[in-house]
Design a protein around this motif. Structure first.
Motif, short mmCIF file in Angstrom:
data_model
loop_
_atom_site.label_atom_id
_atom_site.label_comp_id
_atom_site.label_asym_id
_atom_site.label_seq_id
_atom_site.Cartn_x
_atom_site.Cartn_y
_atom_site.Cartn_z
N LEU A 54 0.88 -1.18 0.04
CA LEU A 54 0.03 -0.02 0.01
C LEU A 54 0.98 1.24 -0.10
CD1 LEU A 54 -2.84 -0.97 2.53
CD2 LEU A 54 -3.26 -0.35 0.09
N ILE A 55 0.47 2.16 -0.88
CA ILE A 55 1.22 3.35 -0.77
C ILE A 55 0.40 4.60 -0.97
CG2 ILE A 55 3.37 2.47 -2.24
CD1 ILE A 55 2.61 3.55 -4.57
N LEU A 56 0.53 5.84 -0.20
CA LEU A 56 -0.49 6.79 -0.23
C LEU A 56 0.37 7.93 -0.91
CD1 LEU A 56 -3.14 8.04 1.00
CD2 LEU A 56 -1.53 8.67 2.89
N ILE A 57 -0.62 8.17 -2.06
CA ILE A 57 0.17 9.37 -3.15
C ILE A 57 -0.80 10.14 -3.48
CG2 ILE A 57 1.89 7.63 -3.67
CD1 ILE A 57 0.41 7.02 -6.12
N SER A 58 -0.23 11.41 -3.93
CA SER A 58 -0.88 12.65 -4.37
C SER A 58 -1.18 12.46 -5.76
CB SER A 58 -0.37 13.64 -4.07
OG SER A 58 -0.86 14.89 -4.84
N ALA A 59 -2.49 12.81 -6.07
CA ALA A 59 -2.93 13.05 -7.58
C ALA A 59 -1.79 14.04 -8.32
CB ALA A 59 -4.34 13.46 -7.89
N LEU A 60 -1.24 14.96 -7.58
CA LEU A 60 -0.38 16.07 -8.33
C LEU A 60 0.90 15.35 -8.56
CD1 LEU A 60 -1.54 19.03 -6.13
CD2 LEU A 60 -2.44 18.38 -8.41
N GLY A 95 5.67 -5.29 -10.73
CA GLY A 95 3.95 -5.45 -10.32
C GLY A 95 3.45 -4.45 -11.10
N THR A 96 2.10 -4.25 -10.55
CA THR A 96 1.18 -3.27 -11.14
C THR A 96 0.43 -2.64 -10.05
OG1 THR A 96 -0.71 -5.08 -11.32
CG2 THR A 96 0.65 -4.72 -13.46
N ALA A 97 0.20 -1.36 -10.13
CA ALA A 97 -0.30 -0.54 -9.22
C ALA A 97 -1.80 -0.04 -9.75
CB ALA A 97 0.40 0.86 -9.04
N ALA A 98 -2.64 -0.01 -8.71
CA ALA A 98 -4.12 0.27 -8.95
C ALA A 98 -4.73 1.09 -7.81
CB ALA A 98 -5.02 -0.67 -9.46
N LEU A 99 -5.52 1.89 -7.92
CA LEU A 99 -6.43 2.80 -7.16
C LEU A 99 -6.88 1.56 -5.90
CD1 LEU A 99 -7.08 5.44 -5.91
CD2 LEU A 99 -9.30 5.20 -7.22
N ASP A 100 -6.71 1.63 -4.63
CA ASP A 100 -7.56 0.86 -3.72
C ASP A 100 -8.84 1.57 -3.27
OD1 ASP A 100 -8.31 -0.34 -1.02
OD2 ASP A 100 -6.52 -1.34 -1.42
N ALA A 101 -9.98 0.83 -3.62
CA ALA A 101 -11.42 1.42 -3.34
C ALA A 101 -11.54 1.41 -1.79
CB ALA A 101 -12.41 0.58 -3.93
N THR A 119 -1.99 14.11 7.90
CA THR A 119 -2.44 15.28 7.09
C THR A 119 -2.40 15.11 5.69
OG1 THR A 119 -0.97 16.43 8.90
CG2 THR A 119 -1.51 17.47 6.89
N TYR A 120 -1.60 14.00 5.20
CA TYR A 120 -1.85 13.80 3.64
C TYR A 120 -3.31 12.80 3.68
CZ TYR A 120 3.23 14.68 3.81
OH TYR A 120 4.48 15.35 4.12
N TYR A 121 -3.51 12.05 4.67
CA TYR A 121 -4.67 11.25 4.37
C TYR A 121 -5.88 12.12 4.43
CZ TYR A 121 -8.04 7.71 5.54
OH TYR A 121 -9.19 7.16 5.76
N ASP A 122 -5.76 13.25 5.16
CA ASP A 122 -6.96 14.00 5.25
C ASP A 122 -7.18 14.88 4.15
OD1 ASP A 122 -7.40 13.10 7.65
OD2 ASP A 122 -6.57 14.68 8.70
N MET A 123 -6.23 14.96 3.07
CA MET A 123 -6.42 15.79 2.03
C MET A 123 -6.89 15.06 0.83
SD MET A 123 -2.60 17.64 1.84
CE MET A 123 -2.10 18.51 3.06
N ALA A 124 -7.98 15.47 0.17
CA ALA A 124 -8.71 14.86 -0.95
C ALA A 124 -8.13 14.37 -1.93
CB ALA A 124 -9.99 15.89 -1.24
N ASP A 125 -6.86 14.85 -2.45
CA ASP A 125 -6.07 14.43 -3.72
C ASP A 125 -5.19 13.37 -3.24
OD1 ASP A 125 -4.32 16.36 -2.36
OD2 ASP A 125 -3.12 16.14 -3.94
N PHE A 126 -5.24 12.91 -1.94
CA PHE A 126 -4.17 11.42 -1.57
C PHE A 126 -5.05 10.47 -1.43
CE2 PHE A 126 -0.91 14.86 -0.40
CZ PHE A 126 0.28 14.17 -0.46
N GLN A 127 -4.65 9.52 -2.25
CA GLN A 127 -5.53 8.20 -2.16
C GLN A 127 -4.40 7.11 -2.05
OE1 GLN A 127 -8.77 7.93 -2.40
NE2 GLN A 127 -9.08 10.04 -2.93
N PHE A 128 -4.91 5.96 -1.94
CA PHE A 128 -4.10 4.66 -1.62
C PHE A 128 -3.95 3.98 -3.09
CE2 PHE A 128 -5.29 5.24 2.85
CZ PHE A 128 -4.14 5.17 3.34
N PHE A 129 -2.91 3.52 -3.54
CA PHE A 129 -2.86 2.63 -4.58
C PHE A 129 -2.13 1.27 -3.96
CE2 PHE A 129 -3.54 6.63 -6.74
CZ PHE A 129 -3.87 6.01 -8.22
N ARG A 130 -2.58 0.11 -4.66
CA ARG A 130 -2.09 -0.99 -4.21
C ARG A 130 -1.16 -1.76 -5.22
NH1 ARG A 130 -3.55 -4.42 -0.32
NH2 ARG A 130 -5.36 -3.27 0.37
N ILE A 131 0.03 -2.02 -4.80
CA ILE A 131 0.98 -2.87 -5.81
C ILE A 131 0.86 -4.14 -5.73
CG2 ILE A 131 3.31 -3.01 -6.60
CD1 ILE A 131 3.70 -0.28 -5.35
#
Length: 219
Positions: A54-60, A95-101, A119-131
């Motif tokens: 699991l990685i938590l990354i920004s859309a930006l 591997g491959t990475a995809a948005l975690d629902a 703080t990052y988790y509370d920002m709407a543009d940060f989402q979890f991706f699963r590798i």
């Protein structure tokens, strides 16, 4: 020449343990901007119960844009306390990475390991991706070199994902502050928070349920 053979289950478990022991790695994505040229970035990660990352990354972020364009990734981590770079343990995930629902479920576990990421988790543009690993290159040390297939790397069927929260509460209620706060339990071992450091301890066997884990965790 060292023979390049697929690792057996014992080596696959050692690879999972090495991967679980560390908290960040170099993530490589395929650049959208530069026509597929490899693009590297340092990324915190958490190995989930099934062995996926699991990685938590920004859309930006550049790596997020790359993943959305082409989900193929790799990540390498290494024994970060060993000064001997060429002979230390290290592992590369292909591997491959995809948005975690399941953002809330992922966040609950991730934030135990990375509370500073709230703080990052509370920002709407940060989402979890699963590798999800497709293959792994494991180097346990000099001469200990293996390609590991995904089917060998995957964890055996177990109930710890469903039982983890209750087990953490039960065990932590009996521990002193000096023993550290238990923040995660999986089939390969457990993690403690001690003086703001995360300390990994491996189980001597593969654990399949809360009863087995509880027996090994009792002082």
């Amino acid at each position: 020449m060292i023979p390049d053979k697929t690792a057996p289950q014992t080596t696959a478990r050692a690879a999972r343990q090495l991967l679980r022991a560390h908290r960040y790695g170099a993530l490589s994505t395929l650049s959208k901007k530069f026509n597929g040229h490899p693009f590297g970035s340092i990324t915190p990660y958490l190995v989930d119960h099934d062995g996926s990352l699991l990685i938590l990354i920004s859309a930006l972020a550049e790596h997020t844009k790359n993943i959305l364009h082409d989900p193929r990734v790799s990540l390498i981590t290494h024994n970060q306390e060993d000064p001997h770079i060429q002979t230390q343990g290290r592992i590369t995930i292909v591997g491959t990475a995809a948005l975690d629902a399941e953002r809330e479920a992922a966040g609950k576990r991730y934030l135990r390991y990375f509370p500073e990421a709230q703080t990052y988790y509370d920002m709407a543009d940060f989402q979890f991706f699963r590798i999800v690993p497709q293959a792994l290159r494991y180097i346990g040390g000099f001469g200990d070199i293996h390609w590991i297939k995904a089917e060998n790397y995957r964890t055996p069927a177990n109930s710890l994902a469903a039982e983890e929260d209750a087990l953490l509460g039960k065990i932590n209620a009996t521990r002193s502050a000096a023993q550290g706060l238990l923040i995660g339990i999986d089939c390969d071992g457990f993690d403690l928070r001690i003086d703001e450091r995360t300390v990994r301890q491996d189980f001597p066997i593969t654990v399949l349920d809360a009863n087995q884990a509880s027996g090994l965790l009792q002082p």
